[in-house]
Design a protein around this motif. Structure first.
Motif, PDB file in Angstrom:
ATOM      1  N   ARG A  60      11.357  82.719 109.249  1.00  0.00           N
ATOM      2  CA  ARG A  60      10.255  83.643 109.505  1.00  0.00           C
ATOM      3  C   ARG A  60      10.734  85.072 109.751  1.00  0.00           C
ATOM      4  N   GLY A  61      12.027  85.243 110.022  1.00  0.00           N
ATOM      5  CA  GLY A  61      12.557  86.576 110.265  1.00  0.00           C
ATOM      6  C   GLY A  61      12.210  87.130 111.636  1.00  0.00           C
ATOM      7  N   GLU A  62      11.810  86.245 112.550  1.00  0.00           N
ATOM      8  CA  GLU A  62      11.496  86.650 113.916  1.00  0.00           C
ATOM      9  C   GLU A  62      11.739  85.467 114.853  1.00  0.00           C
ATOM     10  N   ILE A  63      12.052  85.764 116.093  1.00  0.00           N
ATOM     11  CA  ILE A  63      12.387  84.714 117.048  1.00  0.00           C
ATOM     12  C   ILE A  63      11.152  83.881 117.386  1.00  0.00           C
ATOM     13  N   THR A  64      11.308  82.548 117.332  1.00  0.00           N
ATOM     14  CA  THR A  64      10.217  81.628 117.673  1.00  0.00           C
ATOM     15  C   THR A  64      10.717  80.611 118.692  1.00  0.00           C
ATOM     16  N   ASP A  65       9.763  79.967 119.378  1.00  0.00           N
ATOM     17  CA  ASP A  65      10.151  78.951 120.368  1.00  0.00           C
ATOM     18  C   ASP A  65       9.142  77.808 120.409  1.00  0.00           C
TER      19      ASP A  65
ATOM     20  N   VAL B  47       3.775  79.723 103.726  1.00  0.00           N
ATOM     21  CA  VAL B  47       2.667  80.683 103.647  1.00  0.00           C
ATOM     22  C   VAL B  47       1.468  79.935 104.207  1.00  0.00           C
ATOM     23  N   PRO B  48       0.425  80.638 104.627  1.00  0.00           N
ATOM     24  CA  PRO B  48      -0.727  79.933 105.202  1.00  0.00           C
ATOM     25  C   PRO B  48      -1.197  78.772 104.324  1.00  0.00           C
ATOM     26  N   GLY B  49      -1.232  77.588 104.923  1.00  0.00           N
ATOM     27  CA  GLY B  49      -1.683  76.406 104.200  1.00  0.00           C
ATOM     28  C   GLY B  49      -0.585  75.581 103.574  1.00  0.00           C
ATOM     29  N   THR B  50       0.649  76.068 103.576  1.00  0.00           N
ATOM     30  CA  THR B  50       1.775  75.317 103.013  1.00  0.00           C
ATOM     31  C   THR B  50       2.951  75.357 103.983  1.00  0.00           C
TER      32      THR B  50
END
Length: 284
Positions: A73-78, A102-105
Protein backbone atom coordinates in the motif's frame (compact mmCIF):
# COMPACT_ATOMS: atom_id res chain seq x y z
CA UNK A 1 48.07 28.98 1.13
CA UNK A 2 47.96 25.36 2.24
CA UNK A 3 44.48 23.95 2.94
CA UNK A 4 43.81 22.09 6.16
CA UNK A 5 42.95 18.47 5.54
CA UNK A 6 41.09 16.62 8.25
CA UNK A 7 42.52 13.39 9.58
CA UNK A 8 39.18 11.70 8.87
CA UNK A 9 39.52 12.54 5.16
CA UNK A 10 43.07 11.15 5.01
CA UNK A 11 42.45 8.19 7.29
CA UNK A 12 38.81 6.99 7.10
CA UNK A 13 37.63 4.99 10.07
CA UNK A 14 38.31 1.27 9.79
CA UNK A 15 35.36 -0.98 8.98
CA UNK A 16 33.57 -2.55 11.92
CA UNK A 17 34.95 -5.98 12.87
CA UNK A 18 31.33 -7.14 13.10
CA UNK A 19 30.72 -6.50 9.40
CA UNK A 20 32.19 -8.48 6.50
CA UNK A 21 33.73 -6.56 3.55
CA UNK A 22 31.37 -8.18 1.05
CA UNK A 23 27.78 -9.45 1.11
CA UNK A 24 27.45 -13.21 1.54
CA UNK A 25 24.12 -13.20 -0.33
CA UNK A 26 23.21 -11.05 -3.32
CA UNK A 27 20.37 -8.60 -2.69
CA UNK A 28 18.71 -6.51 -5.41
CA UNK A 29 19.18 -3.19 -3.62
CA UNK A 30 17.66 -0.40 -5.64
CA UNK A 31 15.45 -2.80 -7.62
CA UNK A 32 12.41 -2.75 -5.36
CA UNK A 33 10.17 -1.61 -8.22
CA UNK A 34 10.83 -4.81 -10.17
CA UNK A 35 9.99 -7.12 -7.25
CA UNK A 36 6.94 -5.06 -6.41
CA UNK A 37 5.73 -5.34 -10.00
CA UNK A 38 6.13 -9.13 -9.88
CA UNK A 39 3.89 -9.30 -6.82
CA UNK A 40 1.33 -6.90 -8.24
CA UNK A 41 1.09 -8.76 -11.54
CA UNK A 42 1.02 -12.26 -10.04
CA UNK A 43 -1.98 -14.36 -11.06
CA UNK A 44 -2.39 -17.89 -9.69
CA UNK A 45 -3.02 -20.78 -12.06
CA UNK A 46 -5.50 -22.47 -9.68
CA UNK A 47 -6.07 -21.04 -6.20
CA UNK A 48 -5.00 -18.04 -4.15
CA UNK A 49 -1.86 -19.02 -2.25
CA UNK A 50 -2.52 -19.56 1.46
CA UNK A 51 0.46 -18.65 3.65
CA UNK A 52 0.42 -19.59 7.34
CA UNK A 53 2.88 -18.15 9.83
CA UNK A 54 3.85 -19.87 13.06
CA UNK A 55 6.48 -19.32 15.73
CA UNK A 56 7.09 -18.36 19.32
CA UNK A 57 5.27 -15.55 21.13
CA UNK A 58 6.53 -12.14 20.06
CA UNK A 59 8.48 -13.45 17.07
CA UNK A 60 6.80 -10.96 14.73
CA UNK A 61 4.16 -13.01 12.88
CA UNK A 62 1.41 -10.36 12.96
CA UNK A 63 3.96 -7.61 12.39
CA UNK A 64 5.16 -9.32 9.22
CA UNK A 65 1.61 -9.40 7.84
CA UNK A 66 1.30 -5.68 8.61
CA UNK A 67 4.69 -5.05 6.99
CA UNK A 68 3.69 -6.83 3.77
CA UNK A 69 0.51 -4.77 3.61
CA UNK A 70 2.54 -1.61 4.28
CA UNK A 71 4.85 -2.42 1.36
CA UNK A 72 1.98 -3.06 -1.06
CA UNK A 73 0.00 0.00 0.00
CA UNK A 74 3.01 2.31 0.34
CA UNK A 75 1.96 3.40 3.83
CA UNK A 76 2.25 1.97 7.32
CA UNK A 77 -0.68 -0.24 8.38
CA UNK A 78 -1.51 -2.20 11.53
CA UNK A 79 -4.54 -4.32 10.71
CA UNK A 80 -3.11 -7.42 12.41
CA UNK A 81 -3.01 -6.26 16.02
CA UNK A 82 0.25 -6.57 17.96
CA UNK A 83 1.36 -5.96 21.53
CA UNK A 84 4.55 -4.22 22.66
CA UNK A 85 4.60 -5.77 26.14
CA UNK A 86 5.09 -9.40 25.10
CA UNK A 87 5.27 -12.52 27.26
CA UNK A 88 1.85 -13.82 26.19
CA UNK A 89 0.42 -14.24 22.72
CA UNK A 90 -1.67 -11.23 21.70
CA UNK A 91 -3.16 -13.25 18.83
CA UNK A 92 -5.68 -15.71 20.25
CA UNK A 93 -7.74 -16.57 17.16
CA UNK A 94 -7.11 -18.17 13.79
CA UNK A 95 -7.24 -15.10 11.58
CA UNK A 96 -7.28 -14.82 7.81
CA UNK A 97 -5.94 -11.67 6.16
CA UNK A 98 -6.34 -10.63 2.55
CA UNK A 99 -4.78 -7.42 1.25
CA UNK A 100 -6.85 -5.06 -0.86
CA UNK A 101 -5.45 -4.38 -4.30
CA UNK A 102 -8.04 -1.97 -5.67
CA UNK A 103 -11.53 -1.46 -4.23
CA UNK A 104 -13.39 -4.74 -4.60
CA UNK A 105 -10.35 -6.92 -5.33
CA UNK A 106 -7.49 -8.33 -3.29
CA UNK A 107 -4.04 -9.78 -3.96
CA UNK A 108 -4.23 -13.50 -4.84
CA UNK A 109 -2.57 -14.67 -1.64
CA UNK A 110 -3.91 -15.05 1.88
CA UNK A 111 -2.12 -14.88 5.23
CA UNK A 112 -3.21 -16.94 8.21
CA UNK A 113 -2.06 -15.76 11.62
CA UNK A 114 -2.13 -18.03 14.65
CA UNK A 115 -1.49 -17.93 18.39
CA UNK A 116 2.18 -18.11 19.34
CA UNK A 117 3.97 -21.13 20.77
CA UNK A 118 4.78 -20.93 24.48
CA UNK A 119 6.45 -23.28 26.94
CA UNK A 120 3.32 -24.27 28.88
CA UNK A 121 0.59 -22.24 27.15
CA UNK A 122 0.12 -20.97 23.62
CA UNK A 123 -1.23 -22.76 20.58
CA UNK A 124 -1.40 -26.56 20.61
CA UNK A 125 0.85 -28.13 18.00
CA UNK A 126 -2.06 -30.37 17.00
CA UNK A 127 -4.09 -27.27 16.11
CA UNK A 128 -1.29 -26.11 13.80
CA UNK A 129 -1.39 -29.50 12.06
CA UNK A 130 -5.17 -29.31 11.71
CA UNK A 131 -4.88 -25.79 10.26
CA UNK A 132 -2.36 -26.99 7.69
CA UNK A 133 -4.89 -29.58 6.53
CA UNK A 134 -7.63 -26.94 6.30
CA UNK A 135 -9.72 -28.21 9.22
CA UNK A 136 -9.65 -24.95 11.22
CA UNK A 137 -12.20 -22.26 10.38
CA UNK A 138 -11.39 -18.57 10.34
CA UNK A 139 -12.13 -17.05 13.76
CA UNK A 140 -11.46 -20.19 15.83
CA UNK A 141 -10.41 -19.23 19.35
CA UNK A 142 -7.36 -21.31 20.28
CA UNK A 143 -7.47 -23.26 23.54
CA UNK A 144 -3.95 -23.76 24.93
CA UNK A 145 -5.09 -26.76 26.97
CA UNK A 146 -6.87 -28.78 24.29
CA UNK A 147 -6.86 -28.96 20.52
CA UNK A 148 -9.83 -28.57 18.21
CA UNK A 149 -12.11 -31.62 18.03
CA UNK A 150 -14.24 -32.89 15.16
CA UNK A 151 -17.37 -32.05 17.12
CA UNK A 152 -16.46 -28.38 17.46
CA UNK A 153 -18.39 -25.87 15.33
CA UNK A 154 -15.08 -24.39 14.16
CA UNK A 155 -13.93 -27.74 12.74
CA UNK A 156 -14.07 -27.90 8.94
CA UNK A 157 -14.94 -31.51 8.12
CA UNK A 158 -14.47 -31.29 4.38
CA UNK A 159 -11.66 -28.84 3.56
CA UNK A 160 -11.14 -27.79 -0.04
CA UNK A 161 -7.79 -27.07 -1.68
CA UNK A 162 -8.42 -23.40 -0.96
CA UNK A 163 -8.79 -24.13 2.78
CA UNK A 164 -5.47 -25.95 3.02
CA UNK A 165 -2.16 -24.23 3.76
CA UNK A 166 0.03 -23.99 0.65
CA UNK A 167 3.23 -22.67 2.24
CA UNK A 168 4.30 -22.67 5.88
CA UNK A 169 6.47 -19.87 7.28
CA UNK A 170 8.42 -20.29 10.51
CA UNK A 171 9.03 -16.91 12.16
CA UNK A 172 12.12 -16.66 14.37
CA UNK A 173 13.36 -13.51 16.14
CA UNK A 174 16.99 -12.82 15.32
CA UNK A 175 17.41 -11.10 18.67
CA UNK A 176 17.15 -14.28 20.75
CA UNK A 177 20.41 -15.35 22.36
CA UNK A 178 19.69 -19.03 21.83
CA UNK A 179 16.90 -21.38 20.91
CA UNK A 180 15.21 -23.05 23.89
CA UNK A 181 14.83 -26.84 23.82
CA UNK A 182 11.05 -26.74 24.27
CA UNK A 183 10.59 -24.23 21.43
CA UNK A 184 12.89 -26.20 19.16
CA UNK A 185 10.95 -29.40 19.84
CA UNK A 186 7.61 -27.79 18.91
CA UNK A 187 8.96 -25.95 15.86
CA UNK A 188 10.63 -29.12 14.65
CA UNK A 189 7.44 -31.15 15.18
CA UNK A 190 5.50 -28.68 13.01
CA UNK A 191 8.21 -28.74 10.36
CA UNK A 192 8.18 -32.54 10.16
CA UNK A 193 4.37 -32.56 9.94
CA UNK A 194 4.59 -30.13 7.00
CA UNK A 195 7.13 -32.43 5.36
CA UNK A 196 4.71 -35.36 5.64
CA UNK A 197 2.01 -33.21 4.00
CA UNK A 198 4.56 -32.07 1.38
CA UNK A 199 3.88 -28.42 2.24
CA UNK A 200 6.81 -26.17 1.30
CA UNK A 201 8.45 -24.30 4.16
CA UNK A 202 10.62 -21.26 4.58
CA UNK A 203 11.76 -19.30 7.63
CA UNK A 204 12.04 -15.58 8.23
CA UNK A 205 14.44 -14.09 10.75
CA UNK A 206 12.83 -10.97 12.24
CA UNK A 207 14.02 -8.10 14.46
CA UNK A 208 17.38 -8.05 12.70
CA UNK A 209 17.88 -4.37 13.58
CA UNK A 210 17.60 -5.25 17.29
CA UNK A 211 19.82 -8.30 16.93
CA UNK A 212 22.69 -6.51 15.18
CA UNK A 213 23.54 -2.84 15.89
CA UNK A 214 25.32 -2.58 12.53
CA UNK A 215 22.06 -3.46 10.77
CA UNK A 216 20.20 -1.08 13.07
CA UNK A 217 22.45 1.70 11.79
CA UNK A 218 22.23 0.65 8.14
CA UNK A 219 19.91 -2.14 7.02
CA UNK A 220 22.06 -2.68 3.95
CA UNK A 221 24.57 -4.35 6.27
CA UNK A 222 22.17 -7.28 6.68
CA UNK A 223 24.16 -9.62 4.45
CA UNK A 224 27.48 -8.36 5.74
CA UNK A 225 26.61 -8.94 9.39
CA UNK A 226 28.69 -11.70 10.98
CA UNK A 227 26.09 -12.10 13.72
CA UNK A 228 23.17 -12.65 11.31
CA UNK A 229 25.21 -15.05 9.18
CA UNK A 230 25.95 -17.07 12.31
CA UNK A 231 22.31 -16.89 13.43
CA UNK A 232 21.06 -18.20 10.09
CA UNK A 233 23.57 -21.05 10.32
CA UNK A 234 22.30 -21.77 13.86
CA UNK A 235 18.65 -21.86 12.74
CA UNK A 236 19.60 -24.11 9.84
CA UNK A 237 21.53 -26.48 12.10
CA UNK A 238 18.83 -26.71 14.77
CA UNK A 239 15.62 -26.70 12.70
CA UNK A 240 16.89 -28.05 9.39
CA UNK A 241 15.97 -25.20 7.06
CA UNK A 242 18.51 -24.81 4.24
CA UNK A 243 20.23 -21.40 4.62
CA UNK A 244 18.80 -20.22 1.28
CA UNK A 245 15.30 -20.78 2.70
CA UNK A 246 15.92 -18.43 5.65
CA UNK A 247 15.17 -14.76 4.95
CA UNK A 248 16.19 -11.97 7.32
CA UNK A 249 13.61 -9.17 7.41
CA UNK A 250 12.89 -6.03 9.36
CA UNK A 251 9.23 -5.50 10.24
CA UNK A 252 7.74 -2.04 10.47
CA UNK A 253 7.16 -1.23 14.14
CA UNK A 254 8.06 2.35 15.04
CA UNK A 255 8.24 3.91 11.56
CA UNK A 256 5.69 6.31 10.12
CA UNK A 257 6.83 5.83 6.52
CA UNK A 258 8.04 2.90 4.44
CA UNK A 259 11.62 2.51 3.27
CA UNK A 260 12.83 1.06 -0.05
CA UNK A 261 15.60 -0.99 1.61
CA UNK A 262 13.27 -2.47 4.23
CA UNK A 263 10.71 -3.15 1.50
CA UNK A 264 13.35 -4.97 -0.56
CA UNK A 265 13.95 -7.57 2.16
CA UNK A 266 10.22 -8.07 2.77
CA UNK A 267 9.52 -8.47 -0.96
CA UNK A 268 12.36 -10.98 -1.30
CA UNK A 269 10.73 -13.20 1.34
CA UNK A 270 7.21 -12.63 -0.03
CA UNK A 271 8.07 -13.58 -3.61
CA UNK A 272 9.61 -16.85 -2.39
CA UNK A 273 6.45 -17.61 -0.40
CA UNK A 274 4.24 -16.97 -3.41
CA UNK A 275 6.38 -19.05 -5.78
CA UNK A 276 6.64 -21.95 -3.31
CA UNK A 277 2.90 -21.92 -2.65
CA UNK A 278 2.12 -21.75 -6.37
CA UNK A 279 4.34 -24.76 -7.05
CA UNK A 280 2.62 -26.74 -4.28
CA UNK A 281 -0.88 -26.00 -5.58
CA UNK A 282 0.07 -26.77 -9.18
CA UNK A 283 1.64 -30.10 -8.23
CA UNK A 284 -1.53 -31.37 -6.58
Amino acid sequence: MKKNVSCAAVNPPPPSPKVLPHEWRNVPWGKKAGDLQIVKEYQPFKEDVRIMLYGSVGAGKSSFINSVESVLRGEITDRAKTDAIGGKSFTTKYREYTIQKVPGTHYPFVFNDIMGLEKDEGVCVEDIKLAMKGHVKDGYNFNPRSSLSENDQDYNRDPSLNDRVHVLVCVIPGSIAGMQDDSVRKLREVRLAARDMEIPEIAILTKIDEACPEVGRDIRNVYKSKYLKKKIEEVSGVLGFPPNCIFPVKNYNSEHETSDNTDTLILSALTRMIKSGEDFVNDL
